[in-house]
Design a protein around this motif. Sequence first.
Motif, PDB file in Angstrom:
ATOM      1  N   ILE A   1     -35.219   4.644 -34.868  1.00 12.85           N
ATOM      2  CA  ILE A   1     -33.870   4.072 -34.922  1.00 12.85           C
ATOM      3  C   ILE A   1     -32.906   5.132 -35.451  1.00 12.85           C
ATOM      4  O   ILE A   1     -33.222   5.860 -36.380  1.00 12.85           O
ATOM      5  N   ASP A   2     -31.744   5.219 -34.836  1.00  8.47           N
ATOM      6  CA  ASP A   2     -30.734   6.184 -35.293  1.00  8.47           C
ATOM      7  C   ASP A   2     -30.174   5.722 -36.634  1.00  8.47           C
ATOM      8  O   ASP A   2     -29.485   4.700 -36.710  1.00  8.47           O
ATOM      9  N   ILE A   3     -30.476   6.489 -37.673  1.00  8.71           N
ATOM     10  CA  ILE A   3     -30.050   6.130 -39.032  1.00  8.71           C
ATOM     11  C   ILE A   3     -29.459   7.355 -39.713  1.00  8.71           C
ATOM     12  O   ILE A   3     -30.034   8.443 -39.665  1.00  8.71           O
ATOM     13  N   LEU A   4     -28.305   7.155 -40.335  1.00 13.81           N
ATOM     14  CA  LEU A   4     -27.631   8.228 -41.072  1.00 13.81           C
ATOM     15  C   LEU A   4     -27.461   7.799 -42.524  1.00 13.81           C
ATOM     16  O   LEU A   4     -27.245   6.622 -42.806  1.00 13.81           O
ATOM     17  N   MET A   5     -27.553   8.760 -43.427  1.00 13.70           N
ATOM     18  CA  MET A   5     -27.427   8.462 -44.844  1.00 13.70           C
ATOM     19  C   MET A   5     -26.064   8.924 -45.367  1.00 13.70           C
ATOM     20  O   MET A   5     -25.582   9.997 -45.017  1.00 13.70           O
ATOM     21  N   ASN A   6     -25.459   8.083 -46.218  1.00 11.70           N
ATOM     22  CA  ASN A   6     -24.201   8.436 -46.877  1.00 11.70           C
ATOM     23  C   ASN A   6     -23.158   8.932 -45.869  1.00 11.70           C
ATOM     24  O   ASN A   6     -22.500   9.936 -46.064  1.00 11.70           O
TER      25      ASN A   6
ATOM     26  N   ASP B   1     -23.982   3.724 -47.445  1.00 17.59           N
ATOM     27  CA  ASP B   1     -25.236   4.238 -47.996  1.00 17.59           C
ATOM     28  C   ASP B   1     -26.239   4.512 -46.881  1.00 17.59           C
ATOM     29  O   ASP B   1     -26.815   5.594 -46.790  1.00 17.59           O
ATOM     30  N   ILE B   2     -26.460   3.493 -46.053  1.00 14.03           N
ATOM     31  CA  ILE B   2     -27.353   3.611 -44.902  1.00 14.03           C
ATOM     32  C   ILE B   2     -26.596   3.081 -43.683  1.00 14.03           C
ATOM     33  O   ILE B   2     -26.123   1.948 -43.691  1.00 14.03           O
ATOM     34  N   LEU B   3     -26.473   3.898 -42.658  1.00 12.26           N
ATOM     35  CA  LEU B   3     -25.766   3.490 -41.446  1.00 12.26           C
ATOM     36  C   LEU B   3     -26.731   3.569 -40.271  1.00 12.26           C
ATOM     37  O   LEU B   3     -27.244   4.638 -39.945  1.00 12.26           O
ATOM     38  N   ALA B   4     -26.981   2.422 -39.638  1.00 14.92           N
ATOM     39  CA  ALA B   4     -27.951   2.353 -38.550  1.00 14.92           C
ATOM     40  C   ALA B   4     -27.289   1.914 -37.257  1.00 14.92           C
ATOM     41  O   ALA B   4     -26.344   1.122 -37.252  1.00 14.92           O
ATOM     42  N   PHE B   5     -27.812   2.446 -36.153  1.00 11.44           N
ATOM     43  CA  PHE B   5     -27.298   2.139 -34.814  1.00 11.44           C
ATOM     44  C   PHE B   5     -28.429   1.561 -33.962  1.00 11.44           C
ATOM     45  O   PHE B   5     -29.019   2.266 -33.143  1.00 11.44           O
ATOM     46  N   PRO B   6     -28.756   0.293 -34.148  1.00 12.87           N
ATOM     47  CA  PRO B   6     -29.836  -0.293 -33.357  1.00 12.87           C
ATOM     48  C   PRO B   6     -29.488  -0.314 -31.873  1.00 12.87           C
ATOM     49  O   PRO B   6     -28.319  -0.422 -31.498  1.00 12.87           O
TER      50      PRO B   6
ATOM     51  N   LEU C   1     -31.353  -5.517 -50.030  1.00 12.26           N
ATOM     52  CA  LEU C   1     -30.161  -4.732 -49.746  1.00 12.26           C
ATOM     53  C   LEU C   1     -29.095  -5.617 -49.097  1.00 12.26           C
ATOM     54  O   LEU C   1     -29.410  -6.395 -48.192  1.00 12.26           O
ATOM     55  N   PRO C   2     -27.862  -5.496 -49.536  1.00 13.87           N
ATOM     56  CA  PRO C   2     -26.796  -6.192 -48.806  1.00 13.87           C
ATOM     57  C   PRO C   2     -26.683  -5.597 -47.411  1.00 13.87           C
ATOM     58  O   PRO C   2     -26.964  -4.408 -47.198  1.00 13.87           O
ATOM     59  N   ILE C   3     -26.300  -6.431 -46.446  1.00 13.20           N
ATOM     60  CA  ILE C   3     -26.184  -5.956 -45.069  1.00 13.20           C
ATOM     61  C   ILE C   3     -24.787  -6.233 -44.539  1.00 13.20           C
ATOM     62  O   ILE C   3     -24.209  -7.292 -44.784  1.00 13.20           O
TER      63      ILE C   3
ATOM     64  N   THR D   1     -25.695  -0.816 -43.408  1.00 10.28           N
ATOM     65  CA  THR D   1     -24.629  -1.135 -42.462  1.00 10.28           C
ATOM     66  C   THR D   1     -25.145  -0.880 -41.049  1.00 10.28           C
ATOM     67  O   THR D   1     -25.731   0.169 -40.780  1.00 10.28           O
ATOM     68  N   MET D   2     -24.934  -1.843 -40.158  1.00  7.66           N
ATOM     69  CA  MET D   2     -25.321  -1.675 -38.761  1.00  7.66           C
ATOM     70  C   MET D   2     -24.085  -1.654 -37.876  1.00  7.66           C
ATOM     71  O   MET D   2     -23.206  -2.515 -38.003  1.00  7.66           O
ATOM     72  N   ILE D   3     -24.011  -0.672 -37.001  1.00  6.71           N
ATOM     73  CA  ILE D   3     -22.991  -0.632 -35.952  1.00  6.71           C
ATOM     74  C   ILE D   3     -23.690  -0.962 -34.645  1.00  6.71           C
ATOM     75  O   ILE D   3     -24.666  -0.296 -34.268  1.00  6.71           O
ATOM     76  N   LEU D   4     -23.209  -1.987 -33.945  1.00 12.39           N
ATOM     77  CA  LEU D   4     -23.952  -2.550 -32.820  1.00 12.39           C
ATOM     78  C   LEU D   4     -23.497  -2.063 -31.449  1.00 12.39           C
ATOM     79  O   LEU D   4     -23.898  -2.617 -30.426  1.00 12.39           O
ATOM     80  N   THR D   5     -22.699  -1.010 -31.397  1.00 13.59           N
ATOM     81  CA  THR D   5     -22.100  -0.601 -30.120  1.00 13.59           C
ATOM     82  C   THR D   5     -23.104  -0.041 -29.112  1.00 13.59           C
ATOM     83  O   THR D   5     -22.739   0.185 -27.952  1.00 13.59           O
ATOM     84  N   LYS D   6     -24.351   0.181 -29.529  1.00 15.77           N
ATOM     85  CA  LYS D   6     -25.368   0.632 -28.565  1.00 15.77           C
ATOM     86  C   LYS D   6     -26.082  -0.540 -27.892  1.00 15.77           C
ATOM     87  O   LYS D   6     -26.889  -0.337 -26.980  1.00 15.77           O
ATOM     88  N   ILE D   7     -25.804  -1.747 -28.355  1.00 15.77           N
ATOM     89  CA  ILE D   7     -26.359  -2.961 -27.728  1.00 15.77           C
ATOM     90  C   ILE D   7     -25.244  -3.528 -26.862  1.00 15.77           C
ATOM     91  O   ILE D   7     -24.412  -4.314 -27.322  1.00 15.77           O
ATOM     92  N   LYS D   8     -25.190  -3.142 -25.596  1.00 14.82           N
ATOM     93  CA  LYS D   8     -23.968  -3.365 -24.821  1.00 14.82           C
ATOM     94  C   LYS D   8     -24.188  -3.772 -23.362  1.00 14.82           C
ATOM     95  O   LYS D   8     -23.324  -3.601 -22.516  1.00 14.82           O
TER      96      LYS D   8
END
Length: 304
Positions: free
Chosen positions: A14-19, A35-40, A58-60, A80-87
Motif C-alpha cells: 500500500i502506498d504509505i507516506l510518513m509525516n 502522521d501516516i498518509l495512505a493511498f489505498p 489510531l484516529p482515522i 489519514t487515507m486519501i481515496l482518489t485511487k479508488i475511482k
Amino acid sequence: MMQSKTILNVYPDIDILMNEPLSKYTHTLTGGPADILAFPRSIKECQQLLDYANENHLPITVIGNASNLIVKDGGIRGLTMILTKIKKITSHENLVVAESGAALIDVTKAAQANSLTGLEFAAGIPGSVGGAVYMNAGAYGGDIENVVTGAEVLTPDNHILHLNHKQLDFGYRHSSVQDHHQIVLSATFALTTGIAEKIQKQMDHLNALRAAKQPLDLPSCGSVFKRPAGHFAGKLIHDAGLQGFQIGGAQVSMKHAGFIVNVDHATATDYLNVIAHVQKTVYDQFQVHLETEVRIIGEDPKQD
C-alpha cells in the motif's frame, strides 16, 4: 511513532507516506503534516488500513479530492487515507456507479457519454464522489440527493453497509454518513435518458457561468459558507465591504465574495483568521451568523 514504522512493514504494497505535508494535496495549498498518509487502491486495502488503525487505537481521517477542505497547520494525527485511487466508474442502462475517489466531474462526463441527464449541475464541482455524498454537494439548483439512490459505506468497526436514499438522510450540505463517521466506498446515480449534445451544451453553459463568476485561477477551498436562510453569503460579505480583506496570504476574493483565495503563500491559520473576521463582521452588521460549509479538520499548530 513506533506504529508509524510498523505500518510500512505490515502493508508494504500500500502506498504509505510518513509525516507528509497535506499542503501538497489540498486545493488551498495549505495544511500541516499527516502522521501516516495512505493511498489505498481498493476497498480491501481500506479495510486493512482501518483494521490497523483500530488495533493500534489510531484516529482515522478520510479525505477525497480535498477541494472543500481546510487542514489546520498542526496537521493530522493518526492515520489519514486519501481515496482518489479508488475511482472506477461503470454504467448500466440509466445507472452510473462510481467509487468514492472518482472525480465528480468525471462522473458527469461518463453520464454525458451515455446520454444520461440529471448530473449537469455537477459538471464543474471539483470534489470526489465520496465527498459529494458526505456533504450532499450541490450547485446551480441541483444537489446530490436528487440523483443518488444509494451508497456503499464502511462503518468504523469495518463492516460494509448498503444505504438507500432514505438511510442517507440527506439535508443541506449534510448526510447520515457524517453522523455515523462512515467512509463512502461508492455511490449509485439514477439518471434519465437524454440527448448527449444537449447534455454537453448545458454542462458547457454551467461551466462558463462558473468561470465567469468564480476565482478558478487561484487556490481556494471552494464556497466557504453555507447559504443562510433568507440570504446569500456572498452578498452579505460583499455588502459588509469585505471583498479584498486579507490576512497573511488569504484574501476574500475580489471576484466572488463567497470564496477565500490563496494569493501569497497563505497558511491554514490565515484562512481561519479570515473566516473568523468575516463571520464577526457580517454578524455585527447584519445579525446573520455565517456557518462554514468548508470542512475544517486537523490540529492547531503548536505555539513556540
